[in-house]
Enzyme design. Structure first.
Site, PDB file in Angstrom:
ATOM      1  N   CYS A   5       0.821  -1.194   0.000  1.00 60.15           N
ATOM      2  CA  CYS A   5       0.000   0.000   0.000  1.00 60.15           C
ATOM      3  C   CYS A   5       0.861   1.252   0.000  1.00 60.15           C
ATOM      4  CB  CYS A   5      -0.909   0.004   1.232  1.00 60.15           C
ATOM      5  SG  CYS A   5      -1.851  -1.528   1.444  1.00 60.15           S
ATOM      6  N   LEU A  58      -3.779  -1.724  -1.564  1.00 64.05           N
ATOM      7  CA  LEU A  58      -3.708  -2.832  -2.500  1.00 64.05           C
ATOM      8  C   LEU A  58      -4.110  -4.067  -1.710  1.00 64.05           C
ATOM      9  CD1 LEU A  58      -2.955  -4.104  -5.234  1.00 64.05           C
ATOM     10  CD2 LEU A  58      -0.593  -4.292  -4.415  1.00 64.05           C
ATOM     11  N   ILE A 106      -4.592  -7.564  -0.376  1.00 62.76           N
ATOM     12  CA  ILE A 106      -3.870  -8.830  -0.492  1.00 62.76           C
ATOM     13  C   ILE A 106      -4.432  -9.877   0.466  1.00 62.76           C
ATOM     14  CG2 ILE A 106      -1.616  -9.958  -0.268  1.00 62.76           C
ATOM     15  CD1 ILE A 106      -1.687  -8.032  -2.593  1.00 62.76           C
ATOM     16  N   GLY A 135       2.716  -3.105   3.799  1.00 62.47           N
ATOM     17  CA  GLY A 135       3.548  -4.298   3.874  1.00 62.47           C
ATOM     18  C   GLY A 135       2.770  -5.547   4.197  1.00 62.47           C
ATOM     19  N   GLU A 136       3.480  -6.543   4.663  1.00 60.97           N
ATOM     20  CA  GLU A 136       2.876  -7.815   5.055  1.00 60.97           C
ATOM     21  C   GLU A 136       3.566  -8.341   6.303  1.00 60.97           C
ATOM     22  OE1 GLU A 136       0.273  -8.935   3.641  1.00 60.97           O
ATOM     23  OE2 GLU A 136       0.266  -7.966   1.668  1.00 60.97           O
ATOM     24  N   ASP A 138      -3.700  -8.975   8.748  1.00 58.19           N
ATOM     25  CA  ASP A 138      -2.514  -8.793   9.581  1.00 58.19           C
ATOM     26  C   ASP A 138      -2.479  -7.401  10.208  1.00 58.19           C
ATOM     27  OD1 ASP A 138      -2.167  -7.688   7.063  1.00 58.19           O
ATOM     28  OD2 ASP A 138      -0.098  -8.338   6.814  1.00 58.19           O
ATOM     29  N   SER A 196      10.437 -13.189  -5.144  1.00 60.45           N
ATOM     30  CA  SER A 196      11.691 -12.936  -5.854  1.00 60.45           C
ATOM     31  C   SER A 196      12.856 -13.562  -5.096  1.00 60.45           C
ATOM     32  CB  SER A 196      11.925 -11.426  -6.005  1.00 60.45           C
ATOM     33  OG  SER A 196      12.403 -10.875  -4.790  1.00 60.45           O
ATOM     34  N   GLY A 197      14.031 -13.565  -5.730  1.00 59.76           N
ATOM     35  CA  GLY A 197      15.220 -14.146  -5.116  1.00 59.76           C
ATOM     36  C   GLY A 197      16.185 -13.120  -4.557  1.00 59.76           C
TER      37      GLY A 197
END
EC number: 6.3.5.4
Length: 615
Positions: free
Chosen positions: A2, A50, A52, A75-76, A99, A363-364
């Site tokens: 967000c 956003l 999620i 964030g998450e 969360d 992603s890595g």
């Protein structure tokens, strides 16, 4: 993922709406703000969402818990379900499955120490109405951005500096920050391009007391750069533990109420994340790679090979370089500070088309920093040998190399001529020894220098620590956040789980780097799942052919933007030397595209922000 905003400054409702609209791409699903009237002022909280987790409007923000706790959060929190069970046992009640609500309850239970219980990427602010304070935090590794302006009782914060600069006539462009940018390619924390705006440092919390205007910030996490603990087991035991940690990290990051995929470049890190994702979910994993239409820059076949082996639902995104060129014009709109990592362009293209299929992608990122993977780390093994030689011999050899009419040997000579190996490394990752950039950054004032200038670890571990605290934070995370948020895509990085970073700091160097074998332990974990032969090729980067473009397709653009008039508009540079650098590149006598790109981006940003004075 967000965009957050808040202020104690009495902006109008229309001005607040405009500030949120400026970063609406970060959260297109819902936008809202709330005004809290106080006896001694006001607090405004704003949020672009956003969606999620818990897509219901009950989880929209600003979010209120127990009447007095109000939050905006970007964030998450990956361990929120586990944390929620603990809090429920303590008597806390929850009305959502988000969360966000868990952070509020954790704050009430643990106070400012709540952040130590959170595993995630986050930037949040809580308005504690009872205590009349704003309490906020930024995650341990700086994955989520946090900007703030503080002047007396006036306090303003946002996910991007562009929201703060709107309707603020007290800001000025920092000459010092321009010098920092010219050295590093970004403005490092806690500074920003404006003198009056700062970034909250990664792994820090803050408290702002509304009545007094007092602001206080403290760190809550750091890497173990003094090597106070080491892994006690064997190499085989370390592999098993690392695989367990990464598997758990991947599993946590696959949870969402929207479609999730994985970026798969075909390299070590992304292939490992993909392999473990296929082991931790029953659903077929969606993977994404980008294919460029220029010979020598398309490595999508390596990703497809891994995807076929792991039986993923693979998507190869074909990108036209012309589209990449078009992004240059809008670059500063999304990267609203000067930012010179050219791989941001392909990152934006990958994010743009991945969003057509999923809302979250793994992603890595962080594998190279944490496990000694960059080419420059291997190069340091040779430089270290040079610095073991008597200084008289080293300096003489450096002098001879600088006389050779070949720019790469001249550069090596300049590095070998440094007074110590730490400064030599700083010069390889920056322009600290550049004569074309006037007023270069003084390394003595570099806060992160403490991760280099000590004797607790060898040079490989020190440069790795340094990069985690600088390059990963200010470059990689900035690049990924802005590129993905430009298209409302959330990126999650399993290798950036703080438990994995802490574990990597405990490992002996030869577990990670042995006889030129970089990321040794990551590779051996990967080879348990994907054949080693798939990766027997040189490491490659994620970039676009700016070297060629600047000599061909973009030559006229470069020469018109960076002509005499254009160069006079850029502060802190030696114009004549820059002209020589450009000429050397155009005549193929040197590859100076990073400097040219750095100057183009800065000039574009200065043009778009001409209303602010330079101080």
């Amino acid at each position: 993922m967000c965009g957050i905003y808040g202020t104690t400054i009495p902006y109008s409702a229309e001005e607040v709406k405009s500030k949120l609209e400026r970063i609406a791409f970060r959260g297109p699903d819902q936008s809202g703000s709330q005004l809290f009237e106080l006896d001694n002022g006001q607090v405004i909280l704003g949020h672009n969402r956003l969606s999620i987790i818990d897509l219901d409007k009950r989880s929209n923000q600003p979010f209120t818990y127990n009447d007095n706790i109000h939050i905006v959060f970007n964030g998450e929190i990956y361990n929120f379900r586990y944390l929620k069970k603990i809090l429920e046992q303590k008597g806390y009640l929850f009305k959502t499955t988000s969360d966000t609500e868990v952070i509020c309850a954790a704050y009430l239970e643990y106070g400012k120490d709540c952040v130590s219980h959170l595993n995630g990427m986050f930037a949040f602010v809580i308005f504690d109405q009872a205590q009349q304070i704003l309490f906020g935090a930024r995650d341990r590794l700086g994955q989520k951005p946090f900007y703030y302006y503080h002047a007396g009782k006036n306090f303003e914060f946002a996910s991007q500096v562009s929201s703060i600069q709107q309707f603020n006539d007290k800001l000025s462009i920092s000459k010092d920050s321009i010098s920092q940018y010219l050295s590093w390619g970004y403005v490092p924390d806690p500074f920003t391009i404006f003198n009056e705006v700062k970034k909250l440092r990664a792994g820090h919390v803050f408290t702002f007391r509304i009545k007094t205007g007092e602001f206080e910030s403290n760190g809550f996490w750091d890497i173990d750069y003094k090597a106070t603990s080491t892994f006690p087991g064997t190499y085989e035991e370390a592999q098993t533990e690392l695989e367990r940690l990464i598997s758990d990290s991947v599993k946590l990051r696959l949870f969402a109420d929207v479609p999730v995929g994985v970026f798969l470049s075909g390299g070590i890190d992304s292939s490992l994340v993909t392999a473990l994702a296929t082991k931790t979910t029953a659903e077929k994993v969606k993977t994404f790679s980008v294919k460029f239409n220029k010979q020598g820059f398309d490595e999508s076949q390596f990703a497809s090979k891994v995807a076929d082996y792991l039986n993923t639902e693979h998507h190869v995104i074909e990108c036209d370089y012309g589209e990449g060129l078009n992004l240059i014009d809008s670059f500063s709109y999304y990267y609203d500070e000067p930012f010179a990592d050219a791989s941001a362009i392909p990152s934006m293209l990958l994010s743009k088309y991945t969003k057509n299929h999923v809302t979250v992608a793994l992603s890595g990122d962080a594998g190279d920093e944490a496990f000694i993977g960059y080419h420059r780390y291997n190069w340091m093994s040779y430089i270290e040998k040079a610095f073991r030689a008597p200084s008289r011999i080293r300096l003489a050899f450096a002098y001879l190399l600088k006389k050779v009419p070949y720019y790469k040997l001249q550069f090596i000579g300049s590095i070998m001529g440094m007074k110590d190996i730490n400064l030599a490394y700083l010069s390889t990752v920056s322009g600290l020894n550049s004569t074309w950039a006037n007023g270069n950054t003084d390394t003595a004032n570099l806060v992160e220098a403490k991760y280099l200038y000590h004797t607790c670890k060898n040079i490989y571990e020190r440069v790795s620590d340094f990069d985690i605290k600088t390059y990963l934070n200010s470059d990689i995370n900035t690049k990924v956040d802005r590129a993905s948020m430009a298209y409302s895509l959330e990126i999650r990085s399993p290798l950036m789980d703080y438990r994995i970073i802490e574990f990597s700091r405990m490992l002996p160097t030869d577990f990670k780097f042995q006889k030129g074998n970089q990321k040794r332990i990551l590779k051996d974990v990967l080879y348990r799942h994907v054949p080693k032969t798939f990766f027997e090729r040189p490491k490659s980067g994620f970039t676009m052919p700016f070297k060629e473009w600047f000599r061909n397709e973009l030559k006229d653009y470069v020469l018109s933007e960076l002509n005499d008039t254009g160069l006079r508009q850029i502060p802190s540079i030696d114009q004549q030397e820059v002209k020589s650098i450009i000429n050397m590149h155009m005549t193929a006598k040197a590859n100076n595209y990073p400097i040219i790109w750095r100057l183009l981006i800065l000039k574009q940003w200065l043009k778009n922000n001409a209303r602010f004075a330079l101080k």
